[in-house]
Design an enzyme around this catalytic site. Structure first.
Site, mmCIF file in Angstrom:
data_model
loop_
_atom_site.group_PDB
_atom_site.id
_atom_site.type_symbol
_atom_site.label_atom_id
_atom_site.label_comp_id
_atom_site.label_asym_id
_atom_site.label_seq_id
_atom_site.Cartn_x
_atom_site.Cartn_y
_atom_site.Cartn_z
ATOM 1 N N LYS A 194 39.474 1.806 -34.160
ATOM 2 C CA LYS A 194 38.644 1.192 -33.126
ATOM 3 C C LYS A 194 37.582 2.206 -32.684
ATOM 4 O O LYS A 194 36.621 2.393 -33.405
ATOM 5 C CB LYS A 194 39.541 0.685 -31.994
ATOM 6 C CG LYS A 194 40.568 -0.342 -32.529
ATOM 7 C CD LYS A 194 41.388 -0.963 -31.444
ATOM 8 C CE LYS A 194 42.593 -1.716 -31.982
ATOM 9 N NZ LYS A 194 42.286 -2.851 -32.849
ATOM 10 N N SER A 250 44.726 -5.803 -25.150
ATOM 11 C CA SER A 250 43.554 -6.100 -25.974
ATOM 12 C C SER A 250 42.925 -7.451 -25.673
ATOM 13 O O SER A 250 41.756 -7.668 -25.980
ATOM 14 C CB SER A 250 43.927 -6.028 -27.455
ATOM 15 O OG SER A 250 44.973 -6.933 -27.741
ATOM 16 N N HIS A 271 43.458 0.710 -27.644
ATOM 17 C CA HIS A 271 42.141 0.398 -27.066
ATOM 18 C C HIS A 271 41.707 1.412 -26.017
ATOM 19 O O HIS A 271 40.680 1.224 -25.369
ATOM 20 C CB HIS A 271 42.150 -1.005 -26.445
ATOM 21 C CG HIS A 271 42.091 -2.084 -27.479
ATOM 22 N ND1 HIS A 271 40.916 -2.543 -28.015
ATOM 23 C CD2 HIS A 271 43.084 -2.750 -28.113
ATOM 24 C CE1 HIS A 271 41.176 -3.474 -28.916
ATOM 25 N NE2 HIS A 271 42.483 -3.624 -28.994
HETATM 26 C C1 LIG Z 1 46.973 -2.968 -28.661
HETATM 27 C C2 LIG Z 1 46.832 -2.803 -30.146
HETATM 28 N N1 LIG Z 1 47.727 -2.048 -30.791
HETATM 29 C C3 LIG Z 1 47.646 -1.853 -32.113
HETATM 30 C C4 LIG Z 1 46.642 -2.435 -32.863
HETATM 31 C C5 LIG Z 1 46.604 -2.226 -34.338
HETATM 32 O O1 LIG Z 1 45.668 -1.254 -34.692
HETATM 33 P P1 LIG Z 1 45.038 -1.262 -36.139
HETATM 34 O O2 LIG Z 1 43.908 -2.238 -36.138
HETATM 35 O O3 LIG Z 1 44.617 0.156 -36.341
HETATM 36 O O4 LIG Z 1 46.110 -1.667 -37.088
HETATM 37 C C6 LIG Z 1 45.688 -3.215 -32.234
HETATM 38 C C7 LIG Z 1 44.553 -3.783 -33.007
HETATM 39 O O5 LIG Z 1 44.394 -4.844 -33.359
HETATM 40 C C8 LIG Z 1 45.783 -3.418 -30.844
HETATM 41 O O6 LIG Z 1 44.907 -4.192 -30.209
#
Ligand SMILES: Cc1ncc(COP(=O)(O)O)c(C=O)c1O
Length: 394
Positions: A241, A182, A210
């Site tokens: 997302k 990310s 992502h």
């Molecule tokens: C790689 C990754 N995994 C998991 C998450 C967590 O997802 P969520 O925002 O649905 O809790 C994020 C988001 O911030 C992320 O970037």
């Protein structure tokens, strides 16, 4: 008068201010859109994960509103007591089809999907072999599991192999990577790690937060992108997302899903999604199947913007996705760049330690399908102006 036992927090905050990394929350005046008003200023928004623009898509809005009318605003219970509605089951069936797995289970967020799954599937006797840049929710889940945690250098399959080979053959092992990272926008080393998992009998897990809605046919994610269906035991995705709503999910075997129903603590101990959220997610899956133009536009925009930043001379790292970092090194400078861009009309957040390693601070940009070329060109012009002003561009 009682002394404030939380006084030390103010000292911590003062230290953040001194380092120039104290952040005030930016507040959107209206909807999450490509051009939107933030803190009463109209800006081109390069900070959201709303890849396909689905947060405001009419079909999602309609289905969510309909669900509020017919099913109410909340569920009043956790999934395992009285909080499972037919619409939750429908969403899980749809996600399993989408990810080409036997079954899927929805969590409250991507964070809880990762943390709840890793911490319940692994125990203190097991080992977790994890890419050094994996998401915080994987790290927290690994810590909660009490398993032995082994970190391998980013995307380094050979290093991961040495770690795995040195562990006892009979020990249960989880090999885990993000699908898209990310903060850098690069892809996990999925093909090599799957080989390794096959060779050593590891459980293979990918966090495709992502990548879902962005990579693969109809946005099925990196497993589809790399042609690895059937070789990743645990696929995590988020509904927060590209899907435009809220939540996370785990797709895999029926046994995995049933196990998580019984053991994943966020699933067991936190109330389920309002039906409107599940309805919006189902509508988003319909959109992914029937409106391929959004993914096409996303990628056209991503290529245009990334090439534009590179042509200006910015260090954009190793991105392969619509996430493009502008790496400046010093955290204070990253925050300054972000603040000056904001004054010029571009919203791109500065990110420093601990979210990225020290010395690798950056402004992270994410384009979406709904940005116009004019908006992206305007953003590039602002980057050029402010980059020169701050001495980042020569
Ligand atoms: C790689 C990754 N995994 C998991 C998450 C967590 O997802 P969520 O925002 O649905 O809790 C994020 C988001 O911030 C992320 O970037």
């Amino acid at each position: 008068m009682r002394a404030d036992p939380l006084q030390f927090l103010s000292a911590e905050l003062a230290s953040l201010r001194e380092q120039g990394v104290y952040r005030r929350l930016r507040v959107l005046d209206g909807e999450q859109r490509a051009r939107t008003a933030v803190d009463h200023r109209s800006v081109v928004n390069l900070s959201s994960n709303n890849y396909l623009g689905l947060t405001t898509h009419p079909r999602l809005r309609e289905r969510a509103t309909e669900a509020v009318r017919t099913l109410g605003v909340g569920t009043g219970s956790v999934r395992t007591i009285a909080g499972t509605m037919e619409i939750h089951m429908e969403l899980e069936r749809r996600l399993a089809v989408f990810k080409k797995t036997e079954a899927a289970v929805v969590f409250q967020s991507g964070f809880t999907a990762n943390a709840g799954t890793v911490s319940s599937v692994l125990t203190r006797d097991d080992a977790i072999i994890s890419d050094e840049l994996n998401h915080a929710s994987i790290i927290d889940g690994a810590r909660l599991s009490r398993a032995t945690i082994k970190i391998f250098p980013h995307r380094d399959v050979e290093a991961a192999r040495r770690v795995v080979a040195a562990l006892p053959r009979e020990q249960r092992k989880l090999l885990i990577t993000d699908g898209v990272f990310s903060m850098d926008g690069d892809l996990g080393a999925l093909p090599g790690l799957c080989e390794l998992a096959d060779e050593f009998g590891c459980i293979m897990m990918v966090d495709d937060a992502h990548a879902s809605g962005v990579f693969g046919a109809n946005g099925r994610g990196t497993i589809d992108h790399f042609g690895l269906h059937g070789r990743v035991d645990i696929q995590v995705g988020t509904l927060s997302k590209a899907i435009g709503a809220l939540g996370g999910y785990v797709a895999g075997s029926r046994a995995l899903v049933e196990f998580l129903y019984h053991r994943a603590r966020p699933f067991l101990f936190s109330t389920s999604h309002p039906p409107s959220v599940a309805a919006a997610c189902i509508a988003a899956l319909d959109v992914l199947e029937t409106e391929p133009q959004w993914m096409q536009q996303l990628w056209d925009n991503a290529r245009f913007f990334k090439a534009g930043l590179q042509a200006l001379g910015f260090d954009t790292g190793v991105s392969e996705s619509p996430i493009t970092p502008v790496i400046v090194g010093d955290a204070g400078l990253a925050m300054q760049l972000s603040d000056r861009l904001f004054e010029e009309g571009v919203f791109a957040q500065g990110i420093g330690f601990p979210t990225v390693p020290r010395g690798r601070a950056r402004v992270r940009t994410i384009v979406t399908a709904t940005h116009t070329r004019d908006e992206l060109q305007f953003a590039l012009d602002c980057f050029k102006k402010v980059g020169a002003e701050l001495g980042i561009l020569q």
